[in-house]
Design a protein around this motif. Sequence first.
Motif, PDB file in Angstrom:
ATOM      1  N   LYS A   4     -37.255 -11.698  22.338  1.00 57.65           N
ATOM      2  CA  LYS A   4     -38.301 -11.945  23.321  1.00 57.65           C
ATOM      3  C   LYS A   4     -39.301 -13.017  22.893  1.00 57.65           C
ATOM      4  N   ASN A   5     -39.693 -12.955  21.639  1.00 60.29           N
ATOM      5  CA  ASN A   5     -40.694 -13.916  21.146  1.00 60.29           C
ATOM      6  C   ASN A   5     -40.675 -13.923  19.613  1.00 60.29           C
ATOM      7  N   SER A  60     -33.798 -21.521  16.829  1.00 58.67           N
ATOM      8  CA  SER A  60     -34.141 -22.273  18.045  1.00 58.67           C
ATOM      9  C   SER A  60     -33.331 -23.556  18.163  1.00 58.67           C
ATOM     10  N   ASN A 271     -39.082 -21.347  23.107  1.00 61.16           N
ATOM     11  CA  ASN A 271     -39.712 -20.034  23.273  1.00 61.16           C
ATOM     12  C   ASN A 271     -40.336 -19.471  21.990  1.00 61.16           C
ATOM     13  N   LEU A 272     -39.571 -19.462  20.893  1.00 60.42           N
ATOM     14  CA  LEU A 272     -40.083 -18.875  19.653  1.00 60.42           C
ATOM     15  C   LEU A 272     -41.276 -19.649  19.097  1.00 60.42           C
ATOM     16  N   SER A 275     -44.330 -19.077  21.250  1.00 59.49           N
ATOM     17  CA  SER A 275     -44.893 -17.730  21.089  1.00 59.49           C
ATOM     18  C   SER A 275     -45.460 -17.518  19.693  1.00 59.49           C
ATOM     19  N   ASP A 278     -49.248 -17.409  19.227  1.00 60.69           N
ATOM     20  CA  ASP A 278     -50.027 -16.167  19.407  1.00 60.69           C
ATOM     21  C   ASP A 278     -50.584 -15.648  18.080  1.00 60.69           C
TER      22      ASP A 278
END
Lengths: 282, 282
Positions: A4-5, A60, A271-272, A275, A278
């Motif tokens: 997901k992340n 990735s 995506n990775l 994220s 965060d």
Amino acid sequence: MEIKNFSDFCTKVLPDFNQFLDQKLQTEIKQTTLRDAMLYSLDAGGKRVRPMLFLAVAYSSGVKFDDLSKYYDIAGAIELVHTYSLIHDDLPEMDDSDYRRGKLANHKKFGVGPAVLAGDGLLTQAFYWIAKSSLSTDKRMAAVRILSHNAGPMGMVAGQMTDITMEDKILSEAELTTLHKEKTADLITAAITIGAFSAGHELSTHLVQYANDIGLAFQLKDDLNDADDGEDDNKNTFPNLIGKEKTEEKLAALIKDALNAVLKENEFDKNLLVSFLDYFKE
Amino acid sequence: MEIKNFSDFCTKVLPDFNQFLDQKLQTEIKQTTLRDAMLYSLDAGGKRVRPMLFLAVAYSSGVKFDDLSKYYDIAGAIELVHTYSLIHDDLPEMDDSDYRRGKLANHKKFGVGPAVLAGDGLLTQAFYWIAKSSLSTDKRMAAVRILSHNAGPMGMVAGQMTDITMEDKILSEAELTTLHKEKTADLITAAITIGAFSAGHELSTHLVQYANDIGLAFQLKDDLNDADDGEDDNKNTFPNLIGKEKTEEKLAALIKDALNAVLKENEFDKNLLVSFLDYFKE
């Protein structure tokens, strides 16, 4: 497997990777005091941000999840270098820290001499792990080149020397940026760029920009946390130099710049890496 | 060019090699304190035995004299690693030596913190020099593998740890032999075996035997010299353990064994390696 992340990626990879690290050193190092001292700091509860960034970039860039274990030697090498730097950094004539992550510093537990040697051992073993990795010779050699450049006297070690010799002087913003780039960002940039190389990609300027941004952001976040805890009053840090508020603005600008850079990247799944940002909001 | 013996080889190579070492570090290292501290020990008058052995093996294996400069990066890397080991070895919580070769030890000149970093810098830069050498990727990778194995926690660093943690205990002859093998012989063996690999040869058991013998002989000769100077009374050395006379016999036996081993070698010109053994008669 659905990832997901970045946080989810770490949750799925870390248990296996941690076991790998521990078992490999346990098996390789026969000198018991040395093995104990090396493992003490390696297993001291670090978040493994650098090797996870390395593995996330490789993933990735197209490496399959089930093939990631082939990249553990090089991910591990990066963590060995980071761990060595913390041990030497904590020594009495360096940052003189008795504790690290709530545990006694290596030299408080084993003595200064053994701590110097544990660091020397971790640093040298990192290059052995790269040399013995199953990746192609070209990829391994790129890893040796980038890691030794960024972690050595043209990078991290230079930053550390500036840090300990300039303690009593007030640095300019430019000098402080150079110090942080060398001392902190260069190893993070190495993790990310070696990740791209290892997956067979050429380096893009966007990825390098992203790496440099988050490398500096790391140091700012650390210094802001320390300032909140009332530490580091006399150190050369951005909170001390330009104040907490402006440092927070600078951190936000770096994260924004990192995001813009990675969004321009077309070679891999973003995506990775998006994220991962965060991390700085925690 | 006619090369008469090992000593003649050194006379012809050393001025050029020393200039290479000095200029390369001068150019590469921008952090001034770090550069000064690294160069201080690198230029402290060492005899360059390890890089000269490396170059002599390469030359004896068929590398032309005029091509030897292509091998300077790797020869230099070996000397950087040796120099780092001396700096860390002299630290107060290690061997605690204030002087080395008649000059102030690095930490007495620059302070303990900078000396630790100068050592860290030299060790890491060694791998950078190998990575940037013009030799083939396979040869460079063999150099990284052998050097990191023999100089790291499976070799030299392990020996150093045993040395400082066993100071108050009397070691057995077998334990002392292991200590010397790791602390001193492993780096010398690395110099010789990397020399053979770099010149495109497979390793022969004879050459490894020669390397191990002279590696241990080095330590015995050093300890005999120190005993003559009245030093090292409480250290774990062969003169202290079995007496001076038996140590001299042991040294003579090692040199004889090294000679026998190298004479069985058919892959290269033996003249330099045989004449190197004169070093132990000085």
